[in-house]
Design a protein around this motif. Structure first.
Motif, short mmCIF file in Angstrom:
data_model
loop_
_atom_site.label_atom_id
_atom_site.label_comp_id
_atom_site.label_asym_id
_atom_site.label_seq_id
_atom_site.Cartn_x
_atom_site.Cartn_y
_atom_site.Cartn_z
N LEU A 1 -3.22 7.37 1.98
CA LEU A 1 -3.61 6.25 2.84
C LEU A 1 -2.44 5.73 3.66
N VAL A 2 -1.23 5.75 3.07
CA VAL A 2 -0.04 5.33 3.82
C VAL A 2 0.10 6.20 5.08
N ASN A 3 -0.35 7.44 5.00
CA ASN A 3 -0.22 8.36 6.13
C ASN A 3 -1.47 8.46 6.99
N ASP A 4 -2.46 7.65 6.66
CA ASP A 4 -3.70 7.66 7.46
C ASP A 4 -3.59 6.60 8.55
N VAL A 5 -3.43 7.04 9.78
CA VAL A 5 -3.17 6.08 10.86
C VAL A 5 -4.38 5.18 11.14
N ARG A 6 -5.54 5.52 10.59
CA ARG A 6 -6.73 4.68 10.80
C ARG A 6 -6.76 3.50 9.83
N ASP A 7 -5.93 3.56 8.80
CA ASP A 7 -5.98 2.56 7.74
C ASP A 7 -5.13 1.34 8.11
N GLY A 8 -5.61 0.16 7.71
CA GLY A 8 -4.87 -1.06 8.04
C GLY A 8 -4.33 -1.80 6.82
N GLY A 9 -4.24 -1.11 5.68
CA GLY A 9 -3.86 -1.82 4.45
C GLY A 9 -2.48 -1.52 3.95
N ASN A 10 -1.61 -1.01 4.81
CA ASN A 10 -0.33 -0.52 4.27
C ASN A 10 0.63 -1.61 3.82
N ALA A 11 0.63 -2.76 4.45
CA ALA A 11 1.56 -3.80 4.01
C ALA A 11 1.28 -4.17 2.55
N ALA B 1 -3.20 0.24 -7.13
CA ALA B 1 -2.37 0.91 -6.13
C ALA B 1 -2.97 0.81 -4.72
N LYS B 2 -4.01 0.00 -4.58
CA LYS B 2 -4.69 -0.20 -3.29
C LYS B 2 -5.19 1.15 -2.74
N GLY B 3 -5.94 1.85 -3.60
CA GLY B 3 -6.42 3.19 -3.23
C GLY B 3 -7.68 3.21 -2.41
N SER B 4 -8.11 2.06 -1.89
CA SER B 4 -9.31 2.03 -1.04
C SER B 4 -8.92 1.98 0.42
N ARG C 1 -0.46 -2.36 0.43
CA ARG C 1 -0.35 -1.16 -0.42
C ARG C 1 1.10 -0.88 -0.79
N LEU C 2 1.99 -0.93 0.19
CA LEU C 2 3.40 -0.65 -0.10
C LEU C 2 3.97 -1.71 -1.04
N TYR C 3 3.55 -2.94 -0.86
CA TYR C 3 3.99 -4.00 -1.77
C TYR C 3 3.50 -3.69 -3.19
N ALA C 4 2.25 -3.27 -3.30
CA ALA C 4 1.66 -3.00 -4.63
C ALA C 4 2.39 -1.85 -5.33
N VAL C 5 2.66 -0.78 -4.62
CA VAL C 5 3.26 0.39 -5.29
C VAL C 5 4.77 0.24 -5.47
N ALA C 6 5.36 -0.81 -4.87
CA ALA C 6 6.80 -1.05 -5.06
C ALA C 6 7.09 -1.91 -6.29
N GLN C 7 6.04 -2.44 -6.91
CA GLN C 7 6.24 -3.33 -8.06
C GLN C 7 6.62 -2.54 -9.32
N ALA C 8 7.01 -3.27 -10.38
CA ALA C 8 7.27 -2.61 -11.67
C ALA C 8 6.02 -1.82 -12.06
N GLY C 9 6.22 -0.58 -12.50
CA GLY C 9 5.09 0.28 -12.83
C GLY C 9 4.60 1.06 -11.64
N GLY C 10 5.18 0.86 -10.48
CA GLY C 10 4.80 1.59 -9.28
C GLY C 10 5.59 2.89 -9.12
N CYS C 11 5.76 3.30 -7.86
CA CYS C 11 6.35 4.62 -7.60
C CYS C 11 7.76 4.77 -8.16
#
Ligand code: FES
Length: 200
Positions: free
Chosen positions: A138-148, A74-77, A150-160
């Motif tokens: 992390l999606v809501n952490d404005v300091r983070d640069g991994g959202n593209a 889920a790109k939790g880092s 991360r959102l792709y990862a959690v949108a896959q089958a088995g994601g949110c």
């Protein structure tokens, strides 16, 4: 410890801080160090089992490897956008993004929600409440640069979008978080990214 010293079980802090001691007590996942026997005993009976939805290493010790692998999936880092040479990022505590992150940030990875979740039980690909809750912070952490990514990862089958909103995670979370709400946030954000053509 006294009746059967060979019994394997996990604990560390014993005061509800580390989350290591999660087990199933009379059918419900709980922190055993914070569970009063008198409050959960049923008809004089107390059944203790390892956490559900995870392999068992021995006796009451579950193997949390699949749980943490799903955090990674889920790109939790945190993905930093600044170096230590940069100024500290100014974060407004009252901003909507920070409030959304703060509402979900106190997770200590005990896996109680993972064990309580029906969708985890029947869908081996499902990332689970804790991993998706972490992704939402992390999606809501404005300091983070991994959202593209991360959102792709959690949108896959088995994601949110695999969540059925049963809210077992919210009912069982020992620190009163609501991962279902975080997952609902991810559903909205991934849908918005999809409509904008940003999910790739
Ligand atoms: Fe740390 Fe129970 S032993 S939370």
């Amino acid at each position: 410890r006294d009746i059967d010293p060979t019994l394997s079980y996990r604990f560390a802090c014993r005061v509800g801080v580390c989350g290591s001691c999660a087990m199933t007590v009379n059918g419900r996942p709980r922190w055993t160090c914070r569970t009063h026997v008198s409050k959960v005993v049923e008809d004089g009976r107390l059944e203790i089992a390892p956490l559900a939805n995870l392999p068992v290493i021995k006796d009451l010790a579950a193997d949390l490897t699949p749980f943490f692998e799903k955090w990674q999936a889920a790109k939790g880092s945190f993905v930093p956008t600044r170096t230590r040479a940069d100024d500290i990022a100014p974060i407004q505590p009252s901003s909507p993004e920070r409030r959304a992150a703060d509402a979900a940030i106190e997770c200590i990875n005990c896996a109680v929600c993972f064990a309580a979740c029906d969708t985890v039980r029947w869908n081996p690909d499902y990332l689970g409440p804790a991993a998706l809750n972490r992704a939402w912070t992390l999606v809501n952490d404005v300091r983070d640069g991994g959202n593209a990514e991360r959102l792709y990862a959690v949108a896959q089958a088995g994601g949110c979008h695999a969540c059925h909103t049963h809210q077992s995670c919210e009912q069982h979370c020992p620190v009163s978080l609501n991962p279902t709400a975080s997952i609902a946030g991810l559903k909205r954000r991934t849908m918005r990214a999809f409509i904008r053509g940003e999910l790739s």
